[in-house]
Design a protein around this motif. Structure first.
Motif, PDB file in Angstrom:
ATOM      1  N   ALA A 227      11.523   1.510  -7.483  1.00 28.04           N
ATOM      2  CA  ALA A 227      11.356   2.125  -8.802  1.00 28.04           C
ATOM      3  C   ALA A 227      10.771   1.139  -9.804  1.00 28.04           C
ATOM      4  N   LEU A 228      11.270  -0.088  -9.820  1.00 24.06           N
ATOM      5  CA  LEU A 228      10.756  -1.095 -10.746  1.00 24.06           C
ATOM      6  C   LEU A 228       9.299  -1.421 -10.467  1.00 24.06           C
ATOM      7  N   LEU A 229       8.958  -1.528  -9.184  1.00 25.90           N
ATOM      8  CA  LEU A 229       7.581  -1.855  -8.816  1.00 25.90           C
ATOM      9  C   LEU A 229       6.621  -0.740  -9.232  1.00 25.90           C
ATOM     10  N   ILE A 230       7.006   0.500  -9.000  1.00 28.18           N
ATOM     11  CA  ILE A 230       6.159   1.627  -9.380  1.00 28.18           C
ATOM     12  C   ILE A 230       6.063   1.733 -10.902  1.00 28.18           C
ATOM     13  N   PHE A 231       7.172   1.491 -11.602  1.00 32.06           N
ATOM     14  CA  PHE A 231       7.172   1.577 -13.063  1.00 32.06           C
ATOM     15  C   PHE A 231       6.225   0.546 -13.680  1.00 32.06           C
ATOM     16  N   VAL A 232       6.310  -0.701 -13.219  1.00 33.12           N
ATOM     17  CA  VAL A 232       5.453  -1.755 -13.758  1.00 33.12           C
ATOM     18  C   VAL A 232       3.982  -1.466 -13.459  1.00 33.12           C
ATOM     19  N   THR A 233       3.714  -1.005 -12.240  1.00 34.90           N
ATOM     20  CA  THR A 233       2.335  -0.698 -11.859  1.00 34.90           C
ATOM     21  C   THR A 233       1.776   0.442 -12.711  1.00 34.90           C
ATOM     22  N   ALA A 234       2.575   1.493 -12.889  1.00 36.41           N
ATOM     23  CA  ALA A 234       2.128   2.631 -13.691  1.00 36.41           C
ATOM     24  C   ALA A 234       1.948   2.247 -15.160  1.00 36.41           C
ATOM     25  N   SER A 235       2.740   1.296 -15.634  1.00 36.91           N
ATOM     26  CA  SER A 235       2.644   0.870 -17.034  1.00 36.91           C
ATOM     27  C   SER A 235       1.331   0.167 -17.332  1.00 36.91           C
ATOM     28  N   MET A 236       0.695  -0.405 -16.301  1.00 33.17           N
ATOM     29  CA  MET A 236      -0.576  -1.112 -16.487  1.00 33.17           C
ATOM     30  C   MET A 236      -1.774  -0.253 -16.121  1.00 33.17           C
ATOM     31  N   ASP A 237      -1.535   0.978 -15.692  1.00 28.67           N
ATOM     32  CA  ASP A 237      -2.638   1.796 -15.176  1.00 28.67           C
ATOM     33  C   ASP A 237      -3.655   2.150 -16.256  1.00 28.67           C
ATOM     34  N   HIS A 238      -3.186   2.352 -17.489  1.00 26.89           N
ATOM     35  CA  HIS A 238      -4.086   2.628 -18.621  1.00 26.89           C
ATOM     36  C   HIS A 238      -4.130   1.374 -19.496  1.00 26.89           C
ATOM     37  N   PRO A 239      -5.177   0.574 -19.388  1.00 27.02           N
ATOM     38  CA  PRO A 239      -5.190  -0.740 -20.048  1.00 27.02           C
ATOM     39  C   PRO A 239      -5.036  -0.703 -21.565  1.00 27.02           C
ATOM     40  N   TYR A 240      -5.447   0.406 -22.217  1.00 27.16           N
ATOM     41  CA  TYR A 240      -5.386   0.451 -23.673  1.00 27.16           C
ATOM     42  C   TYR A 240      -4.091   1.065 -24.202  1.00 27.16           C
ATOM     43  N   SER A 241      -3.247   1.588 -23.322  1.00 30.07           N
ATOM     44  CA  SER A 241      -1.999   2.199 -23.760  1.00 30.07           C
ATOM     45  C   SER A 241      -0.897   1.828 -22.780  1.00 30.07           C
ATOM     46  N   GLY A 242       0.294   2.320 -23.017  1.00 23.77           N
ATOM     47  CA  GLY A 242       1.411   1.986 -22.137  1.00 23.77           C
ATOM     48  C   GLY A 242       2.143   0.755 -22.629  1.00 23.77           C
ATOM     49  N   TYR A 243       3.112   0.321 -21.830  1.00 27.27           N
ATOM     50  CA  TYR A 243       3.937  -0.820 -22.237  1.00 27.27           C
ATOM     51  C   TYR A 243       3.207  -2.141 -22.054  1.00 27.27           C
ATOM     52  N   VAL A 244       2.429  -2.241 -20.987  1.00 27.56           N
ATOM     53  CA  VAL A 244       1.607  -3.431 -20.760  1.00 27.56           C
ATOM     54  C   VAL A 244       0.182  -3.030 -21.101  1.00 27.56           C
ATOM     55  N   ASN A 245      -0.286  -3.440 -22.258  1.00 26.74           N
ATOM     56  CA  ASN A 245      -1.603  -2.966 -22.711  1.00 26.74           C
ATOM     57  C   ASN A 245      -2.396  -4.084 -23.356  1.00 26.74           C
TER      58      ASN A 245
END
Length: 262
Positions: A227-245
């Motif tokens: 779950a953590l791995l998928i969450f972090v990966t999905a958070s970076m999927d949209h470079p201009y938005s999300g938690y890691v942007n």
């Protein structure tokens, strides 16, 4: 993830993990009674299940790794594109000071206004996946001023040629930034990844364990990690938005450190 990005990460990440954990344990509790009946021949059951789990683990692990690497590479590429545009704007602003007045001041003012518009207008739109077009008029006006300038000396001609090269480099970097606005992995990849996570939970539920507590702990640990791995990966999927942007901080630093109003 687009909806989750509007909420604090300390709310969404635990919720995401608990969802995975709940699904994993739910499947385990649902399947466990059948497994205890079906696994009469423990030796054969363990041998077949061990082979299936090892094969599946390799394939799912490779898929998860490839998706994570692909998302990270996309993120790094967009970040490099943004920095290229910032560098081009900085070079343009400095170089334009070599033009005669009042053209130099006018050009620098337009470059500064454009940079501020990227922060206040372009970025909010790109965070929503919308390609901004408000800056086109500003860019066209800068170009018209540059092309209308006629050098009167060799030095001015050399400077003008350099500025034009920097300007077209800037245009290329700007176009690359805009083109990456809706960058994301295909939805089908996330569907396959989600189905794989469910299959992973089913595989763990098929393990014949005498102790329910041990079984829950074992499956829970793996479910939390996935779950953590998928969450972090999905958070970076949209470079201009999300938690890691990627933020417009580089543009703001350029304005604060170089483009000081005169």
């Amino acid at each position: 993830m687009d909806f989750a990005a509007s909420l604090p990460i300390w709310v969404t990440m635990p919720s995401f993990v608990l969802l995975f954990l709940g699904v994993s344990w739910g499947i385990l509790l649902l399947v466990r009674p059948w497994v205890r009946r079906a696994a009469a021949d423990h030796e054969e059951w363990d041998r077949v299940l061990g082979y299936a789990m090892s094969s599946y683990g390799v394939f799912y692990g490779i898929l998860l790794a490839l998706i994570a690497i692909s998302v990270y590479e996309n993120f790094e590429r967009v970040d490099a594109v943004v920095l290229d545009e910032v560098s081009s704007l900085g070079a343009l602003y400095r170089g334009m000071s070599g033009y005669p007045e009042p053209l130099a001041l006018e050009l620098q003012g337009h470059v500064r206004d454009y940079t501020l518009s990227v922060i206040s207008e372009d970025w909010p739109l790109q965070q929503q996946g919308i390609i901004p077009s408000e800056g086109n008029a500003r860019v066209d006006h800068i170009q018209s001023l540059l092309l209308a300038f006629e050098p009167t000396s060799v030095g001015q001609q050399t400077l003008h040629n350099q500025i034009l090269r920097e300007y077209f480099d800037f245009l290329e970097a700007r176009r690359a930034r805009l083109d990456e606005t809706d960058l994301a992995l295909p939805g089908v990849m996330w569907v396959v990844l989600g189905i794989g996570a469910v299959i992973n939970a089913v595989m763990l539920a098929l393990v014949e364990a005498k102790s329910l507590r041990v079984h829950l702990i074992m499956s829970g640990i793996i479910a939390v990690f996935v779950a953590l791995l998928i969450f972090v990966t999905a958070s970076m999927d949209h470079p201009y938005s999300g938690y890691v942007n990627i933020s417009p901080e580089a543009f703001q630093n350029l304005v604060d450190q170089l483009m000081v109003e005169r």
